[in-house]
Design a protein around this motif. Structure first.
Motif, mmCIF file in Angstrom:
data_model
loop_
_atom_site.group_PDB
_atom_site.id
_atom_site.type_symbol
_atom_site.label_atom_id
_atom_site.label_comp_id
_atom_site.label_asym_id
_atom_site.label_seq_id
_atom_site.Cartn_x
_atom_site.Cartn_y
_atom_site.Cartn_z
ATOM 1 N N MET A 172 0.771 -1.311 0.395
ATOM 2 C CA MET A 172 -0.322 0.091 -0.238
ATOM 3 C C MET A 172 0.324 0.709 -0.002
ATOM 4 N N LYS A 173 1.321 1.967 -0.672
ATOM 5 C CA LYS A 173 1.385 3.289 -1.400
ATOM 6 C C LYS A 173 0.604 4.590 -0.415
ATOM 7 N N ILE A 174 1.400 4.790 0.731
ATOM 8 C CA ILE A 174 1.278 6.488 1.459
ATOM 9 C C ILE A 174 1.149 8.098 0.623
ATOM 10 N N SER A 175 0.921 7.735 0.129
ATOM 11 C CA SER A 175 1.305 10.010 -0.271
ATOM 12 C C SER A 175 0.800 11.185 0.878
ATOM 13 N N VAL A 176 2.090 11.732 1.109
ATOM 14 C CA VAL A 176 1.880 12.786 2.062
ATOM 15 C C VAL A 176 2.200 13.402 1.384
ATOM 16 N N VAL A 177 0.905 14.678 1.761
ATOM 17 C CA VAL A 177 1.246 16.321 1.236
ATOM 18 C C VAL A 177 1.023 17.227 2.073
ATOM 19 N N THR A 178 2.552 18.338 1.506
ATOM 20 C CA THR A 178 3.005 18.900 2.298
ATOM 21 C C THR A 178 2.808 20.357 1.210
ATOM 22 N N ALA A 179 1.493 21.141 1.630
ATOM 23 C CA ALA A 179 2.061 22.466 1.257
ATOM 24 C C ALA A 179 3.009 24.099 2.142
ATOM 25 N N VAL A 180 3.463 24.740 1.033
ATOM 26 C CA VAL A 180 4.776 25.558 1.801
ATOM 27 C C VAL A 180 4.762 26.299 1.441
ATOM 28 N N ILE A 181 5.155 28.063 1.936
ATOM 29 C CA ILE A 181 5.253 28.992 1.916
ATOM 30 C C ILE A 181 6.709 29.441 2.766
ATOM 31 N N ASN A 182 7.568 29.649 2.379
ATOM 32 C CA ASN A 182 9.332 30.436 3.383
ATOM 33 C C ASN A 182 8.542 29.449 4.507
ATOM 34 N N GLY A 183 8.816 28.268 5.001
ATOM 35 C CA GLY A 183 8.890 27.027 5.813
ATOM 36 C C GLY A 183 9.981 27.102 6.489
ATOM 37 N N GLY A 184 10.961 27.429 6.116
ATOM 38 C CA GLY A 184 12.818 27.006 5.878
ATOM 39 C C GLY A 184 12.730 26.869 7.793
ATOM 40 N N ASP A 185 11.632 27.411 8.443
ATOM 41 C CA ASP A 185 12.698 27.224 9.959
ATOM 42 C C ASP A 185 11.905 25.833 10.568
ATOM 43 N N THR A 186 10.942 25.420 10.144
ATOM 44 C CA THR A 186 10.264 24.388 10.772
ATOM 45 C C THR A 186 9.832 22.989 10.034
ATOM 46 N N LEU A 187 10.434 23.327 7.986
ATOM 47 C CA LEU A 187 10.769 22.706 7.087
ATOM 48 C C LEU A 187 11.516 21.326 7.595
ATOM 49 N N PRO A 188 12.452 21.378 8.142
ATOM 50 C CA PRO A 188 13.538 20.143 8.845
ATOM 51 C C PRO A 188 13.374 19.484 9.465
ATOM 52 N N GLN A 189 12.311 19.808 10.592
ATOM 53 C CA GLN A 189 11.569 19.309 11.322
ATOM 54 C C GLN A 189 10.600 17.542 10.601
ATOM 55 N N THR A 190 9.992 19.148 10.035
ATOM 56 C CA THR A 190 9.025 18.006 8.819
ATOM 57 C C THR A 190 9.162 16.860 8.227
ATOM 58 N N VAL A 191 10.364 16.984 7.749
ATOM 59 C CA VAL A 191 11.026 16.085 6.569
ATOM 60 C C VAL A 191 12.031 14.957 7.389
ATOM 61 N N GLU A 192 12.147 15.547 8.845
ATOM 62 C CA GLU A 192 13.580 14.806 8.932
ATOM 63 C C GLU A 192 12.279 13.858 9.532
ATOM 64 N N SER A 193 10.942 14.241 9.834
ATOM 65 C CA SER A 193 9.828 12.820 10.387
ATOM 66 C C SER A 193 9.457 12.190 9.566
ATOM 67 N N LEU A 194 9.172 12.625 8.848
ATOM 68 C CA LEU A 194 8.312 11.640 8.055
ATOM 69 C C LEU A 194 9.797 10.870 6.834
ATOM 70 N N ARG A 195 11.434 10.942 6.949
ATOM 71 C CA ARG A 195 12.365 10.214 6.792
ATOM 72 C C ARG A 195 12.095 9.246 7.376
ATOM 73 N N ALA A 196 12.211 9.374 8.664
ATOM 74 C CA ALA A 196 12.406 8.653 9.737
ATOM 75 C C ALA A 196 11.447 7.427 10.300
ATOM 76 N N GLN A 197 9.925 7.420 9.204
ATOM 77 C CA GLN A 197 9.199 6.141 9.208
ATOM 78 C C GLN A 197 9.375 4.738 8.673
ATOM 79 N N THR A 198 8.913 4.244 9.468
ATOM 80 C CA THR A 198 9.504 2.576 9.191
ATOM 81 C C THR A 198 9.020 2.206 7.834
ATOM 82 N N CYS A 199 7.463 2.806 7.802
ATOM 83 C CA CYS A 199 6.901 2.457 6.493
ATOM 84 C C CYS A 199 7.667 2.505 5.177
#
Length: 250
Positions: free
Chosen positions: A1-28
């Motif tokens: 089963m493929k899961i798509s996670v959608v992120t809408a962003v504009i100038n999110g440089g301050d917080t986006l790294p934690q967002t992306v890292e939490s997604l990269r850390a997923q075991t799925c």
């Protein structure tokens, strides 16, 4: 089963790294990160190009607001199940998407949701509110209940038959969408009883009194539009937030 996670962003440089890292850390193993950028100028695009998810689909283009951007991301998504992860939010642990995939193996449900923690903008380890959603029942909508939107994952077929977000809403398009999916769309939801997402406070809906007033007006418009109640429903929706400030997750 493929899961798509959608992120809408504009100038999110301050917080986006934690967002992306939490997604990269997923075991799925089968995750697609669909990023819809509104034309960032703060280094967001540079960060994504260097540190984005291995299975990232990135588009940067001007849009008419957050719900238009989310709709564009959903339209590009190729997964069987689609959820959102805002640039101010992050997944609460590495098993979150795996739990979604596991729950969605049940053919009797169209989507899943879980619990949500609101955290301080400057200190994401400090929990301000804990939203324990509980099980869904249609009668709860009239009392102002809704699933925590950042935790909601739906099958692609829900959007195909019941539509995307209405961009005429500037703040409450998520509430309008969920009411539509749960009423006319007859979506069947499963509940994952754990914190799935941590969300930083200070979003667009509560930045000023004028924004809070506009949100209440849009909420009421959605309530009447989908015939789930009236002023009492709006009042119940707002009052239900109060216990969240004194509650803590297990």
């Amino acid at each position: 089963m493929k899961i798509s996670v959608v992120t809408a962003v504009i100038n999110g440089g301050d917080t986006l790294p934690q967002t992306v890292e939490s997604l990269r850390a997923q075991t799925c193993p089968d995750i697609e990160h669909v990023v819809q950028d509104g034309g960032s100028t703060d280094g967001t695009l540079d960060y994504l190009s260097q540190h984005g998810h291995p299975h990232m689909a990135l588009v940067s283009a001007a849009d008419g607001g957050i719900y238009e951007a989310i709709n564009a991301g959903i339209a590009r998504a190729s997964g069987d199940v689609i959820g959102l992860l805002h640039a101010d939010d992050y997944l609460a642990g590495p098993e979150v998407i795996a739990e979604v995939a596991k729950a969605m193996q049940n053919p009797e449900i169209d989507g899943v949701y879980g619990d949500l923690e609101y955290v301080a903008r400057e200190d994401a380890n400090r929990v301000i509110r804990y939203w324990r959603a509980g099980d869904y029942a249609p009668a709860r909508l009239r009392r102002g209940w809704m699933p925590p939107h950042p935790t909601l994952y739906l099958r692609r077929s829900v959007f195909d038959r019941a539509g995307l977000y209405d961009p005429s809403y500037r703040i409450s398009g998520d509430y309008d969408g969920m009411l539509r999916w749960l009423t006319t769309g007859r979506v069947r939801l499963g509940y994952i009883p754990q914190v799935m997402v941590r969300m930083r406070i200070g979003g667009v809906s509560n930045r000023s009194f004028a924004q809070m007033l506009r949100k209440s007006r849009e909420d009421y418009r959605a309530i009447r539009r989908h015939k789930v109640g009236g002023i009492g429903t709006l009042l119940g929706k707002n009052l239900s937030k109060l216990p969240q400030f004194g509650r803590r997750s297990p």
